[in-house]
Design a protein around this motif. Structure first.
Motif, mmCIF file in Angstrom:
data_model
loop_
_atom_site.group_PDB
_atom_site.id
_atom_site.type_symbol
_atom_site.label_atom_id
_atom_site.label_comp_id
_atom_site.label_asym_id
_atom_site.label_seq_id
_atom_site.Cartn_x
_atom_site.Cartn_y
_atom_site.Cartn_z
ATOM 1 N N ARG A 19 127.221 80.238 13.695
ATOM 2 C CA ARG A 19 127.716 81.080 13.671
ATOM 3 C C ARG A 19 128.444 81.181 14.871
ATOM 4 N N LEU A 20 128.639 80.448 15.682
ATOM 5 C CA LEU A 20 128.458 80.499 17.279
ATOM 6 C C LEU A 20 130.331 80.029 16.694
ATOM 7 N N GLU A 21 130.041 79.352 15.795
ATOM 8 C CA GLU A 21 131.836 79.018 16.102
ATOM 9 C C GLU A 21 132.591 79.011 14.769
ATOM 10 N N GLU A 22 134.165 79.560 15.802
ATOM 11 C CA GLU A 22 134.813 80.815 15.646
ATOM 12 C C GLU A 22 135.741 80.177 14.880
ATOM 13 N N ASP A 23 135.991 78.778 14.174
ATOM 14 C CA ASP A 23 137.146 78.001 13.313
ATOM 15 C C ASP A 23 136.406 77.863 12.078
ATOM 16 N N ALA A 24 136.923 78.524 10.689
ATOM 17 C CA ALA A 24 136.247 78.058 9.801
ATOM 18 C C ALA A 24 136.272 76.566 9.271
ATOM 19 N N ILE A 25 137.473 76.207 10.246
ATOM 20 C CA ILE A 25 137.200 74.162 9.150
ATOM 21 C C ILE A 25 135.939 74.097 10.454
ATOM 22 N N ILE A 26 136.524 74.370 11.340
ATOM 23 C CA ILE A 26 135.350 73.228 12.516
ATOM 24 C C ILE A 26 134.020 73.374 12.000
ATOM 25 N N ARG A 27 133.453 74.721 11.515
ATOM 26 C CA ARG A 27 132.347 75.207 10.997
ATOM 27 C C ARG A 27 131.843 74.605 9.374
ATOM 28 N N TRP A 28 133.227 74.423 8.800
ATOM 29 C CA TRP A 28 132.785 73.665 7.480
ATOM 30 C C TRP A 28 132.710 71.393 7.845
ATOM 31 N N LEU A 29 133.661 71.404 8.607
ATOM 32 C CA LEU A 29 133.199 69.992 9.566
ATOM 33 C C LEU A 29 132.218 69.801 9.214
ATOM 34 N N SER A 30 131.172 70.629 10.661
ATOM 35 C CA SER A 30 130.356 70.765 10.750
ATOM 36 C C SER A 30 128.977 70.086 9.443
ATOM 37 N N VAL A 31 129.080 71.568 9.068
ATOM 38 C CA VAL A 31 127.794 71.369 7.775
ATOM 39 C C VAL A 31 127.946 69.954 7.262
ATOM 40 N N VAL A 32 129.304 70.079 6.445
ATOM 41 C CA VAL A 32 129.469 69.005 5.716
ATOM 42 C C VAL A 32 129.073 67.818 6.029
ATOM 43 N N SER A 33 129.387 67.282 7.843
ATOM 44 C CA SER A 33 129.128 66.261 8.301
ATOM 45 C C SER A 33 127.531 66.296 8.367
ATOM 46 N N ASN A 34 126.835 67.774 8.945
ATOM 47 C CA ASN A 34 125.129 66.975 9.008
ATOM 48 C C ASN A 34 124.413 66.981 7.400
ATOM 49 N N ILE A 78 135.649 62.820 13.110
ATOM 50 C CA ILE A 78 137.245 62.418 13.729
ATOM 51 C C ILE A 78 137.527 63.915 13.995
ATOM 52 N N GLY A 79 136.911 63.994 12.150
ATOM 53 C CA GLY A 79 138.418 65.498 11.845
ATOM 54 C C GLY A 79 138.600 66.579 12.577
ATOM 55 N N ARG A 80 136.673 66.972 13.084
ATOM 56 C CA ARG A 80 136.304 68.121 13.602
ATOM 57 C C ARG A 80 136.655 67.608 15.367
ATOM 58 N N LEU A 82 139.678 66.512 16.491
ATOM 59 C CA LEU A 82 140.990 66.620 16.433
ATOM 60 C C LEU A 82 140.959 68.392 15.867
ATOM 61 N N LYS A 83 140.461 68.141 15.162
ATOM 62 C CA LYS A 83 140.727 70.914 15.338
ATOM 63 C C LYS A 83 140.630 71.273 16.800
ATOM 64 N N ILE A 84 139.308 70.860 17.480
ATOM 65 C CA ILE A 84 139.030 71.505 18.157
ATOM 66 C C ILE A 84 140.046 71.022 19.455
ATOM 67 N N MET A 85 140.218 69.693 19.276
ATOM 68 C CA MET A 85 140.924 69.585 20.636
ATOM 69 C C MET A 85 142.795 69.617 20.239
ATOM 70 N N LEU A 86 142.728 70.037 19.216
ATOM 71 C CA LEU A 86 143.876 71.585 18.708
ATOM 72 C C LEU A 86 143.860 72.782 19.136
ATOM 73 N N ASN A 124 133.244 58.348 17.870
ATOM 74 C CA ASN A 124 133.468 57.437 16.068
ATOM 75 C C ASN A 124 134.990 56.484 15.414
ATOM 76 N N LEU A 125 135.762 56.425 15.960
ATOM 77 C CA LEU A 125 136.568 55.606 16.051
ATOM 78 C C LEU A 125 135.847 54.057 15.688
ATOM 79 N N ALA A 126 135.148 53.862 16.601
ATOM 80 C CA ALA A 126 134.532 52.123 16.955
ATOM 81 C C ALA A 126 133.698 52.295 15.582
ATOM 82 N N ASP A 127 132.757 53.462 15.753
ATOM 83 C CA ASP A 127 131.546 53.250 14.555
ATOM 84 C C ASP A 127 132.971 52.906 13.294
ATOM 85 N N LEU A 128 132.955 53.829 12.928
ATOM 86 C CA LEU A 128 134.031 53.676 11.309
ATOM 87 C C LEU A 128 135.074 53.070 10.720
#
Length: 176
Positions: A19-34, A78-80, A82-86, A124-128
């Protein structure tokens, strides 16, 4: 059943942060990653149990699945990042009528957040790179890294994680 209840608990506990995430894309990326993270662990345990002859199945498919879930989680991270930095860059460009003192303080906090996301991205890039290496041959560079490169990528990721966990890199905002 325990794995399912663990998954439900993880998703429930995530709801407050969600609920604290204001960005729907970041929220979606976080939930799917979890979700990918929560599915990874039981797959890895089944693969290990098969290798240890505790259960009598072929572990290969389970190792591939767990590594693929690990890779998916890393891609989403990685996507999350990048989106946060944007989003943070947009915040810096639009000060939204703040006083210069307030903006300087917020700018310093945003720059610290950007540095943290860059570190997460590099980790994340090194791990990927390693996750792809451990997939079956024929997929991108799977199986092609020499042992020293696998070790280097793991060491880079680990050192970044230790540095981030230490918290010594975070800057304290000025009150002056």
């Amino acid at each position: 059943m325990a794995a399912l209840s663990g998954l439900v608990s993880a998703l429930e506990s995530y709801r407050g942060r969600d609920r604290l995430e204001e960005d729907a894309i970041i929220r979606w990326l976080s939930v799917v990653s979890n979700l990918a993270d929560q599915l990874y662990y039981p797959c890895e345990h089944v693969a290990w149990a098969a290798d240890a002859k505790i259960i009598h199945i072929n572990s290969t498919r389970w190792w591939i699945l767990s590594t693929a879930l690990w890779g998916l989680s890393l891609l989403l991270g990685i996507g999350r990042s990048l989106k946060i930095m944007l989003n943070l860059r947009r915040k810096l460009r639009n000060p939204e009528g703040k006083s210069s003192k307030s903006f300087r303080r917020e700018k310093k906090m945003i720059e610290t957040q950007v540095k943290s996301e860059i570190l997460s991205l590099l980790s994340n890039l090194a791990d990927l790179a390693n996750a792809i290496h451990w997939l079956p041959p024929g997929f991108l560079w799977a199986g092609q890294f020499p042992p020293w490169l696998v070790g280097l990528m793991g060491t880079v990721s680990s050192l970044i994680s230790v540095y981030q966990a230490s918290g010594s890199h975070s800057e304290k905002p000025d009150d002056s």
